[in-house]
Write an enzyme that holds these catalytic residues in place. Structure first.
Site, PDB file in Angstrom:
ATOM      1  N   ALA A   1       0.794  -1.223   0.000  1.00  0.00           N
ATOM      2  CA  ALA A   1       0.000   0.000   0.000  1.00  0.00           C
ATOM      3  C   ALA A   1       0.831   1.281   0.000  1.00  0.00           C
ATOM      4  O   ALA A   1       0.262   2.375  -0.046  1.00  0.00           O
ATOM      5  CB  ALA A   1      -0.935  -0.016   1.206  1.00  0.00           C
TER       6      ALA A   1
ATOM      7  N   ASN B   1       1.494  -3.640   8.199  1.00  0.00           N
ATOM      8  CA  ASN B   1       2.103  -3.927   6.896  1.00  0.00           C
ATOM      9  C   ASN B   1       2.962  -2.779   6.379  1.00  0.00           C
ATOM     10  O   ASN B   1       4.120  -2.986   6.010  1.00  0.00           O
ATOM     11  CB  ASN B   1       1.024  -4.286   5.881  1.00  0.00           C
ATOM     12  CG  ASN B   1       0.377  -5.611   6.218  1.00  0.00           C
ATOM     13  OD1 ASN B   1       1.040  -6.628   6.285  1.00  0.00           O
ATOM     14  ND2 ASN B   1      -0.927  -5.596   6.474  1.00  0.00           N
TER      15      ASN B   1
ATOM     16  N   HIS C   1      -0.792   8.002   4.842  1.00  0.00           N
ATOM     17  CA  HIS C   1       0.535   7.710   5.384  1.00  0.00           C
ATOM     18  C   HIS C   1       1.495   8.783   4.864  1.00  0.00           C
ATOM     19  O   HIS C   1       1.543   9.036   3.652  1.00  0.00           O
ATOM     20  CB  HIS C   1       1.065   6.353   4.908  1.00  0.00           C
ATOM     21  CG  HIS C   1       0.175   5.199   5.231  1.00  0.00           C
ATOM     22  ND1 HIS C   1      -0.005   4.724   6.520  1.00  0.00           N
ATOM     23  CD2 HIS C   1      -0.591   4.406   4.436  1.00  0.00           C
ATOM     24  CE1 HIS C   1      -0.829   3.700   6.491  1.00  0.00           C
ATOM     25  NE2 HIS C   1      -1.207   3.488   5.246  1.00  0.00           N
TER      26      HIS C   1
HETATM   27  N1  LIG Z   1       1.559  -5.123   2.253  1.00  0.00           N
HETATM   28  C1  LIG Z   1       0.540  -4.289   2.395  1.00  0.00           C
HETATM   29  O1  LIG Z   1       0.670  -3.063   2.216  1.00  0.00           O
HETATM   30  C2  LIG Z   1      -0.808  -4.843   2.779  1.00  0.00           C
HETATM   31  C3  LIG Z   1      -1.940  -4.022   2.661  1.00  0.00           C
HETATM   32  C4  LIG Z   1      -3.163  -4.555   3.018  1.00  0.00           C
HETATM   33  C5  LIG Z   1      -3.261  -5.855   3.504  1.00  0.00           C
HETATM   34  N2  LIG Z   1      -2.132  -6.618   3.627  1.00  0.00           N
HETATM   35  C6  LIG Z   1      -2.183  -7.980   4.153  1.00  0.00           C
HETATM   36  O2  LIG Z   1      -2.556  -8.873   3.115  1.00  0.00           O
HETATM   37  C7  LIG Z   1      -3.237  -9.999   3.677  1.00  0.00           C
HETATM   38  C8  LIG Z   1      -4.559 -10.245   2.940  1.00  0.00           C
HETATM   39  O3  LIG Z   1      -5.390  -9.102   3.097  1.00  0.00           O
HETATM   40  P1  LIG Z   1      -6.933  -9.149   2.606  1.00  0.00           P
HETATM   41  O4  LIG Z   1      -7.495  -7.804   2.878  1.00  0.00           O
HETATM   42  O5  LIG Z   1      -7.031  -9.742   1.262  1.00  0.00           O
HETATM   43  O6  LIG Z   1      -7.522 -10.174   3.674  1.00  0.00           O
HETATM   44  P2  LIG Z   1      -8.913 -10.968   3.599  1.00  0.00           P
HETATM   45  O7  LIG Z   1      -9.244 -11.317   5.004  1.00  0.00           O
HETATM   46  O8  LIG Z   1      -9.918 -10.215   2.790  1.00  0.00           O
HETATM   47  O9  LIG Z   1      -8.553 -12.304   2.778  1.00  0.00           O
HETATM   48  C9  LIG Z   1      -7.715 -13.302   3.290  1.00  0.00           C
HETATM   49  C10 LIG Z   1      -8.115 -14.635   2.647  1.00  0.00           C
HETATM   50  O10 LIG Z   1      -7.129 -15.611   3.003  1.00  0.00           O
HETATM   51  C11 LIG Z   1      -7.798 -16.817   3.398  1.00  0.00           C
HETATM   52  N3  LIG Z   1      -6.919 -17.513   4.341  1.00  0.00           N
HETATM   53  C12 LIG Z   1      -6.620 -17.149   5.597  1.00  0.00           C
HETATM   54  N4  LIG Z   1      -5.730 -18.005   6.132  1.00  0.00           N
HETATM   55  C13 LIG Z   1      -5.471 -18.935   5.184  1.00  0.00           C
HETATM   56  C14 LIG Z   1      -4.619 -20.077   5.132  1.00  0.00           C
HETATM   57  N5  LIG Z   1      -3.879 -20.443   6.192  1.00  0.00           N
HETATM   58  N6  LIG Z   1      -4.583 -20.801   3.997  1.00  0.00           N
HETATM   59  C15 LIG Z   1      -5.340 -20.434   2.918  1.00  0.00           C
HETATM   60  N7  LIG Z   1      -6.159 -19.362   2.921  1.00  0.00           N
HETATM   61  C16 LIG Z   1      -6.223 -18.611   4.033  1.00  0.00           C
HETATM   62  C17 LIG Z   1      -9.121 -16.366   3.996  1.00  0.00           C
HETATM   63  O11 LIG Z   1     -10.092 -17.394   3.918  1.00  0.00           O
HETATM   64  C18 LIG Z   1      -9.471 -15.154   3.125  1.00  0.00           C
HETATM   65  O12 LIG Z   1     -10.266 -15.514   2.016  1.00  0.00           O
HETATM   66  C19 LIG Z   1      -3.415  -9.685   5.173  1.00  0.00           C
HETATM   67  O13 LIG Z   1      -2.379 -10.296   5.917  1.00  0.00           O
HETATM   68  C20 LIG Z   1      -3.230  -8.181   5.234  1.00  0.00           C
HETATM   69  O14 LIG Z   1      -2.749  -7.756   6.495  1.00  0.00           O
HETATM   70  C21 LIG Z   1      -0.920  -6.144   3.243  1.00  0.00           C
END
Ligand SMILES: NC(=O)c1ccc[n+]([C@@H]2O[C@H](COP(=O)([O-])OP(=O)(O)OC[C@H]3O[C@@H](n4cnc5c(N)ncnc54)[C@H](O)[C@@H]3O)[C@@H](O)[C@H]2O)c1
Length: 259
Positions: A111, A180, A210
């Site tokens: 992000a 993150n 941010h």
């Molecule tokens: N790097 C960044 O800037 C940034 C920004 C936003 C979110 N994120 C991270 O990205 C990740 C995903 O975010 P999101 O908004 O898509 O989340 P979300 O909750 O919408 O989706 C996560 C999906 O992963 C699945 N899941 C969870 N654990 C699992 C496992 N062990 N095996 C298989 N599937 C699994 C869930 O069923 C769900 O469908 C989170 O960890 C979030 O913190 C990172």
């Protein structure tokens, strides 16, 4: 064709899956999806099946999934693109992921961004100060461990409230869902103990803002981001999925690329 396997098909993963299937990234195709809950036409039900169908695995599932599968992906010889960067605030996981031998480890910028210029500046000379101020809708920052007066100010006040000022390592522990961008900045620059984080709850804002500042002998830098939320997960910035797609495009090594 670069074969892309996906762990996690939620707010980020579903957009990545849809866009890859629509041919949005030339040279890459979606080959398998592994999600504990969400169903997808390319759904498989175990990691080995995912690995046998993938050149690169995108982790977009959460900290638990990275703990569970990250090392195994690399050790299988498959590249790993990590989206749940906040999980690397755990030194042990970071070390295990870095030390695993096999596929390459890619950390998605997610992000925020601008690390290219900050890393260039660090080659010129040390960055003395790196800081990030994250401003969020006030109600979104209230936590049960905060003093009652702070919770009240966040719930009903009309002024911005600064709820945290300290090192990134502590910020990641206290606000894990905000970890993150903090973790990405820390890993890309001066580390979790030297990046200063301020968290502000503002009743006026609807988007997450941010502001990164950094200074050193090479110069002074100020990078500002204001991201719209994902329609599927208010805690995730919508642009993150497109950061993943941009990263996959770069992994495909197009003939012309920003580096
Ligand atoms: N790097 C960044 O800037 C940034 C920004 C936003 C979110 N994120 C991270 O990205 C990740 C995903 O975010 P999101 O908004 O898509 O989340 P979300 O909750 O919408 O989706 C996560 C999906 O992963 C699945 N899941 C969870 N654990 C699992 C496992 N062990 N095996 C298989 N599937 C699994 C869930 O069923 C769900 O469908 C989170 O960890 C979030 O913190 C990172």
């Amino acid at each position: 064709m670069l074969r892309v396997g996906l762990i996690g098909c939620g707010a980020i993963g579903s957009v990545v899956a849809r866009e890859l299937s629509n041919g949005a990234v030339e040279g890459a195709e979606l080959t398998a999806v592994f999600d504990l809950v969400v169903d997808h036409p390319l759904q498989i039900d175990n990691l080995d099946s995912l690995l046998s169908r993938s050149d690169v695995v995108v982790e977009a599932a959460g900290h638990g999934a990275l703990h569970e599968h990250g090392v195994a992906v690399r050790e299988s010889g498959t590249d790993l693109l990590v989206v749940s960067i906040g999980a690397l605030a755990d030194d042990d996981l970071e070390a295990r992921l870095r030390q695993a031998e096999g596929g390459r480890l890619y950390l998605c910028t997610g992000a925020i961004g601008g690390f290219d210029i900050l890393r260039a500046a660090m080659l010129f000379g040390p960055l003395e100060e790196v800081a990030i101020t994250s401003t969020k809708p006030a109600v979104a920052l209230s936590r049960p461990w905060m003093e009652q007066a702070v919770q009240d100010a966040l719930a009903g006040g009309s002024e911005p409230v600064r709820v945290f000022d300290g090192p990134a390592r502590e910020a990641c522990a206290l606000f894990p869902e905000s970890a993150n961008v903090t973790a990405t900045l820390s890993l890309a620059t001066v580390g979790f103990d030297r990046v200063r984080v301020q968290m502000v709850g503002d009743p006026e804002v609807t988007r997450v803002r941010h502001v990164v500042t950094a200074s050193g002998v090479a110069g002074t830098y100020k990078l500002s981001f204001e991201n719209a939320a994902s329609p599927d997960n208010p805690r995730t910035s919508a642009v993150t999925a497109y950061s993943v797609l941009r990263a996959i495009g770069d992994i495909c090594r197009p003939p012309v690329s920003f580096l």
